[in-house]
Write a protein that holds these residues in place. Structure first.
Motif, PDB file in Angstrom:
ATOM      1  N   ASP A 152       0.919  -1.236   0.097  1.00 24.62           N
ATOM      2  CA  ASP A 152       0.177  -0.115  -0.045  1.00 24.62           C
ATOM      3  C   ASP A 152       0.943   1.385   0.089  1.00 24.62           C
ATOM      4  OD1 ASP A 152      -2.338  -1.240   0.122  1.00 24.62           O
ATOM      5  OD2 ASP A 152      -1.977  -1.841   2.373  1.00 24.62           O
ATOM      6  N   GLN A 153       2.113   1.099  -0.001  1.00 24.12           N
ATOM      7  CA  GLN A 153       2.911   2.352   0.205  1.00 24.12           C
ATOM      8  C   GLN A 153       4.344   2.141  -0.768  1.00 24.12           C
ATOM      9  OE1 GLN A 153       3.100   5.496   2.499  1.00 24.12           O
ATOM     10  NE2 GLN A 153       4.688   5.594   1.006  1.00 24.12           N
ATOM     11  N   SER A 154       4.643   3.071  -1.454  1.00 23.22           N
ATOM     12  CA  SER A 154       5.643   3.000  -2.194  1.00 23.22           C
ATOM     13  C   SER A 154       6.962   3.135  -1.505  1.00 23.22           C
ATOM     14  CB  SER A 154       5.838   4.048  -3.234  1.00 23.22           C
ATOM     15  OG  SER A 154       7.040   4.163  -3.755  1.00 23.22           O
ATOM     16  N   ILE A 155       7.691   1.903  -1.511  1.00 26.92           N
ATOM     17  CA  ILE A 155       9.010   1.889  -0.672  1.00 26.92           C
ATOM     18  C   ILE A 155      10.293   1.711  -1.393  1.00 26.92           C
ATOM     19  CG2 ILE A 155      10.047   0.365   0.999  1.00 26.92           C
ATOM     20  CD1 ILE A 155       7.837   1.540   2.475  1.00 26.92           C
ATOM     21  N   SER A 156      11.278   2.228  -1.254  1.00 22.33           N
ATOM     22  CA  SER A 156      12.627   1.682  -1.775  1.00 22.33           C
ATOM     23  C   SER A 156      13.669   1.283  -0.884  1.00 22.33           C
ATOM     24  CB  SER A 156      13.250   3.125  -2.673  1.00 22.33           C
ATOM     25  OG  SER A 156      13.464   4.149  -1.946  1.00 22.33           O
ATOM     26  N   VAL A 157      14.402   0.550  -1.130  1.00 22.04           N
ATOM     27  CA  VAL A 157      15.238   0.059  -0.246  1.00 22.04           C
ATOM     28  C   VAL A 157      16.891  -0.013  -0.762  1.00 22.04           C
ATOM     29  CG1 VAL A 157      13.665  -1.951   0.556  1.00 22.04           C
ATOM     30  CG2 VAL A 157      15.102  -2.537  -1.435  1.00 22.04           C
ATOM     31  N   GLN A 158      17.803  -0.432  -0.021  1.00 25.07           N
ATOM     32  CA  GLN A 158      19.308  -0.166  -0.533  1.00 25.07           C
ATOM     33  C   GLN A 158      19.828  -1.306  -0.551  1.00 25.07           C
ATOM     34  OE1 GLN A 158      19.767   3.739   1.222  1.00 25.07           O
ATOM     35  NE2 GLN A 158      21.828   2.833   2.186  1.00 25.07           N
ATOM     36  N   VAL A 159      20.563  -1.816  -1.746  1.00 20.41           N
ATOM     37  CA  VAL A 159      21.022  -3.146  -1.834  1.00 20.41           C
ATOM     38  C   VAL A 159      22.705  -2.933  -1.860  1.00 20.41           C
ATOM     39  CG1 VAL A 159      21.137  -5.183  -3.496  1.00 20.41           C
ATOM     40  CG2 VAL A 159      18.926  -4.127  -2.969  1.00 20.41           C
ATOM     41  N   ILE A 160      23.607  -3.665  -1.384  1.00 20.22           N
ATOM     42  CA  ILE A 160      24.909  -3.710  -1.644  1.00 20.22           C
ATOM     43  C   ILE A 160      25.535  -5.013  -2.017  1.00 20.22           C
ATOM     44  CG2 ILE A 160      25.201  -1.499  -0.110  1.00 20.22           C
ATOM     45  CD1 ILE A 160      26.029  -3.228   2.292  1.00 20.22           C
ATOM     46  N   ASN A 161      24.728  -5.983  -1.866  1.00 16.82           N
ATOM     47  CA  ASN A 161      25.692  -7.174  -2.365  1.00 16.82           C
ATOM     48  C   ASN A 161      24.339  -8.340  -2.958  1.00 16.82           C
ATOM     49  OD1 ASN A 161      24.001  -9.078  -0.363  1.00 16.82           O
ATOM     50  ND2 ASN A 161      25.067  -7.727   1.170  1.00 16.82           N
ATOM     51  N   PRO A 162      25.123  -9.237  -3.963  1.00 17.01           N
ATOM     52  CA  PRO A 162      24.309  -9.937  -4.784  1.00 17.01           C
ATOM     53  C   PRO A 162      23.379 -10.978  -4.091  1.00 17.01           C
ATOM     54  CG  PRO A 162      26.675 -10.137  -5.502  1.00 17.01           C
ATOM     55  CD  PRO A 162      26.394  -9.301  -4.025  1.00 17.01           C
ATOM     56  N   VAL A 163      23.787 -11.471  -2.820  1.00 23.16           N
ATOM     57  CA  VAL A 163      22.934 -12.083  -1.964  1.00 23.16           C
ATOM     58  C   VAL A 163      21.739 -11.659  -1.824  1.00 23.16           C
ATOM     59  CG1 VAL A 163      22.811 -13.627   0.110  1.00 23.16           C
ATOM     60  CG2 VAL A 163      24.996 -13.262  -0.989  1.00 23.16           C
ATOM     61  N   THR A 164      21.747 -10.494  -1.195  1.00 25.88           N
ATOM     62  CA  THR A 164      20.314  -9.542  -1.023  1.00 25.88           C
ATOM     63  C   THR A 164      19.524  -9.507  -2.121  1.00 25.88           C
ATOM     64  OG1 THR A 164      21.676  -8.640   0.712  1.00 25.88           O
ATOM     65  CG2 THR A 164      19.749  -7.464   0.266  1.00 25.88           C
ATOM     66  N   ALA A 165      20.261  -9.195  -3.231  1.00 23.60           N
ATOM     67  CA  ALA A 165      19.481  -8.817  -4.584  1.00 23.60           C
ATOM     68  C   ALA A 165      18.766 -10.209  -4.890  1.00 23.60           C
ATOM     69  CB  ALA A 165      20.514  -8.447  -5.592  1.00 23.60           C
ATOM     70  N   GLN A 166      19.627 -11.079  -4.844  1.00 27.86           N
ATOM     71  CA  GLN A 166      18.844 -12.543  -5.325  1.00 27.86           C
ATOM     72  C   GLN A 166      17.629 -13.055  -4.443  1.00 27.86           C
ATOM     73  OE1 GLN A 166      19.698 -14.275  -8.097  1.00 27.86           O
ATOM     74  NE2 GLN A 166      17.838 -15.042  -7.649  1.00 27.86           N
ATOM     75  N   ARG A 167      17.801 -12.637  -3.036  1.00 30.52           N
ATOM     76  CA  ARG A 167      16.714 -13.100  -2.233  1.00 30.52           C
ATOM     77  C   ARG A 167      15.566 -12.210  -2.372  1.00 30.52           C
ATOM     78  NH1 ARG A 167      17.763 -15.440   3.036  1.00 30.52           N
ATOM     79  NH2 ARG A 167      15.722 -14.852   3.273  1.00 30.52           N
ATOM     80  N   LEU A 168      15.908 -10.941  -2.816  1.00 30.01           N
ATOM     81  CA  LEU A 168      14.500  -9.916  -3.083  1.00 30.01           C
ATOM     82  C   LEU A 168      13.958 -10.321  -4.516  1.00 30.01           C
ATOM     83  CD1 LEU A 168      16.386  -6.357  -1.858  1.00 30.01           C
ATOM     84  CD2 LEU A 168      14.279  -7.483  -1.086  1.00 30.01           C
ATOM     85  N   VAL A 169      14.582 -10.795  -5.371  1.00 26.64           N
ATOM     86  CA  VAL A 169      14.022 -11.197  -6.596  1.00 26.64           C
ATOM     87  C   VAL A 169      13.202 -12.590  -6.517  1.00 26.64           C
ATOM     88  CG1 VAL A 169      14.790 -12.228  -8.914  1.00 26.64           C
ATOM     89  CG2 VAL A 169      15.947 -10.153  -8.195  1.00 26.64           C
ATOM     90  N   ASP A 170      13.699 -13.336  -5.651  1.00 26.61           N
ATOM     91  CA  ASP A 170      13.083 -14.434  -5.401  1.00 26.61           C
ATOM     92  C   ASP A 170      11.792 -14.344  -4.635  1.00 26.61           C
ATOM     93  OD1 ASP A 170      15.118 -15.822  -6.777  1.00 26.61           O
ATOM     94  OD2 ASP A 170      16.117 -16.768  -4.872  1.00 26.61           O
ATOM     95  N   GLU A 171      11.852 -13.442  -3.501  1.00 23.33           N
ATOM     96  CA  GLU A 171      10.736 -13.344  -2.466  1.00 23.33           C
ATOM     97  C   GLU A 171       9.739 -12.097  -2.702  1.00 23.33           C
ATOM     98  OE1 GLU A 171      12.494 -14.436   1.196  1.00 23.33           O
ATOM     99  OE2 GLU A 171      14.041 -15.548   0.292  1.00 23.33           O
TER     100      GLU A 171
END
Lengths: 372, 372
Positions: free
Chosen positions: B100-119
């Protein structure tokens, strides 16, 4: 599902077994020396942990604010002592809680004594706090004029009743020679007791910082001890020789958010707003804001000395761990690590709550330091 | 009855007029430089103060934790940015608020990017955080391999959308030469923008610690500024030259509990649990944990330099003021003094709420750093 899998964000874990063992050990020591243990609850700030303490015969506690006393009142304590020079703006609140709960306060000047005499609606006992030479607060031990001025004011009242002398040897945190310090404390309290016990035969003397209570074996004629930190202990106390690391009853669970393999550093979500900013110095002069423990289903495991890792820097929310090779080998983004705090009182106050190892939330006085 | 007479215990006062002037000044500066101001709300942590900010055209803010983002969501912000390396354990919570709310996050490594893509269940934008050389957190500015690895992972997803580069020059707090530092920052962000804007024509660059945003007049091609502390300022910022003492918008009201006329010291109820333990050094090497201001019906008055008084030491609840003669002449037990904080973000977080000068309670995200 164990307690770890429920944790998403920084969370203060408490090991009830360790905490109970700390309370029991201090209660037994007090008993062995014929002292009444009236612990300072500014560390735990919790009703539930208060219930644990009652299992070891503890009936009286101290707080550092009226808010905390309000929170703990009506929980079956024989007396709650507000171990802080009394703030006269809080007399109306004092009158309110002291109606149903026995409360004692601390007085260090005639102005405060007079205001209490004029405005107390219900009986309250008071300690005169004695300056241990630490210079933070209290009546200088040799200032009989001031002591007697306060006693004289109180005598005019049937509500403000003298309980005894309270001496907090807080400088034990900075002085290596705790036994010498305690000789001062013992002598000061013994002298005052001798001087005033004819007129006040029931007067009590209380002292008790954690380092002193943990280390000392000779309390002389002192009646009561009032340590606080021993309920949890922390790295500062370990450094002072009052406990082992395995006696520390709380650890902050922090999620790993990044790993820097070039620098052997691990970035965690855990900073000054979680741990507070108390710090120890490492032998090489670097800062230590807390030490890593490995979390598991039944609590945490302390690494061997050669595999030690610690928080080398923190900001508001970030913590950077200087990691041992052993930790680097197992660390993964998304894992939780535990951090033993440098100063557990401040960490507990910052976090405002605990999670037990069986996944229960343990209460902590909310905003104990602020009226919101 | 004015706001002062209602105060019994340590209370954080906020002067709305000063606070609004700080926000307005920074908003005008951003506009003058063609920058979007997206302030970091870790300092104020307040919905009400957010409403004030909206009056100056601010539509987007940052937080330092998901808890704070949850608190501020649904309040009409175009986007809330979680300005902290994303913690993958919080993906379920992210999915919930980002619905319900536009959110942005901060990514600094591929592990986190991949988990976000997956989930990720809903679209979320992300900044790649760039390490400014401060070394706390972020991808090294020249590590194109790592940047492209993260971008490549995100490309596989229709939910994780690249927003741009975020650089927090937090070392401006420790470096006297802010203009030189900003040349680095400008160059780094300009280089990255040039390199990636062909593929990502909408990419934005954001920077902005308070000292830099307050002092600098050349932001080059940078698109957005994200300072936090400027909403309140504090003694640290004043020392760095970013503000005057009269720009500090918060002061801790503390009751006087004792006065030591021999040592020119005043004991107040106000310590580490209220102010946090940030400290400045006086010219003579002594500690300064905050400076005294005189409270009155319409706010507070800053003493002349020669009549300056400051907190020379604090413990958990106690503060000892080294008092000027002028202060000693007027101080009385039971009075309130104001303390300008060294680090207002930490003080506001410790206090968890504000009192306005017309006696209203101003909200602050409760336990923003802990899940109780």
């Amino acid at each position: 599902m164990d307690y770890l899998s429920s944790i998403t964000s920084p969370t203060l874990l408490i090991d009830e077994k360790i905490c109970r063992a700390n309370i029991q050990r201090m209660a037994e020591k007090a008993k062995r020396h014929g002292l009444n243990l009236a612990p300072h609850w500014k560390t735990a700030q919790s009703r539930m942990i208060g219930e644990w303490a009652k299992d070891y015969g503890i009936t009286e506690i101290s707080t550092s604010s009226i808010k905390m006393a309000e929170y703990l009142s009506g929980q079956g304590w024989s007396t709650i002592h507000i171990a802080f020079p009394f703030n006269v703006r809080e007399i109306p609140r004092l009158n309110k809680i002291a109606t149903d709960q026995s409360i004692s306060v601390q007085v260090i000047n005639p102005v405060t004594a007079q205001r209490l005499v004029d405005e107390l609606a219900v009986p309250v006992e008071f300690f005169i706090e004695i300056d241990a030479g630490y210079g933070r607060t209290g009546v200088s031990v040799a200032d009989f004029g001031l002591i007697e001025e306060i006693l004289l004011i109180a005598k005019k009242s049937d509500k403000l009743n003298f309980k005894g002398f309270y001496l907090h040897a807080g400088h034990s945190y900075y002085m290596p020679d705790i036994p010498a310090l305690y000789e001062q404390t013992r002598n000061a309290l013994e002298m005052l007791k001798n001087k005033y016990s004819t007129e006040y035969p029931l007067l009590l003397t209380r002292t008790g910082d954690t380092p002193g209570c943990a280390v000392m074996e000779d309390f002389g004629e002192i009646d009561e001890m009032g340590p606080g930190n021993f309920v949890f202990y922390d790295l500062m106390q370990e450094k002072l020789g009052g406990c082992d690391k395995s006696d520390i009853a709380v650890a902050l669970a922090v999620p790993i958010v990044d790993i820097n393999r070039e620098r052997n550093e691990i970035l965690v979500h855990g900073g000054g707003v979680h741990l507070a900013k108390d710090v120890l110095l490492e032998a090489d002069g670097s800062n230590n804001f807390g030490e890593v423990v490995y979390l598991n289903e039944s609590g945490w495991e302390i690494p061997e000395v050669q595999n030690r890792s610690y928080l080398k820097s923190i900001s508001q929310e970030h913590g950077i761990i200087k990691a041992s090779d052993a930790l680097m080998n197992v660390a993964e983004v998304g894992q939780l690590l535990g951090i033993l705090p440098v100063h557990s009182c401040m960490t507990a106050d910052a976090m405002g709550g605990y999670l037990s190892l069986d996944g229960k939330i343990i209460d902590h006085c909310e905003g104990s330091h602020a009226d919101k």
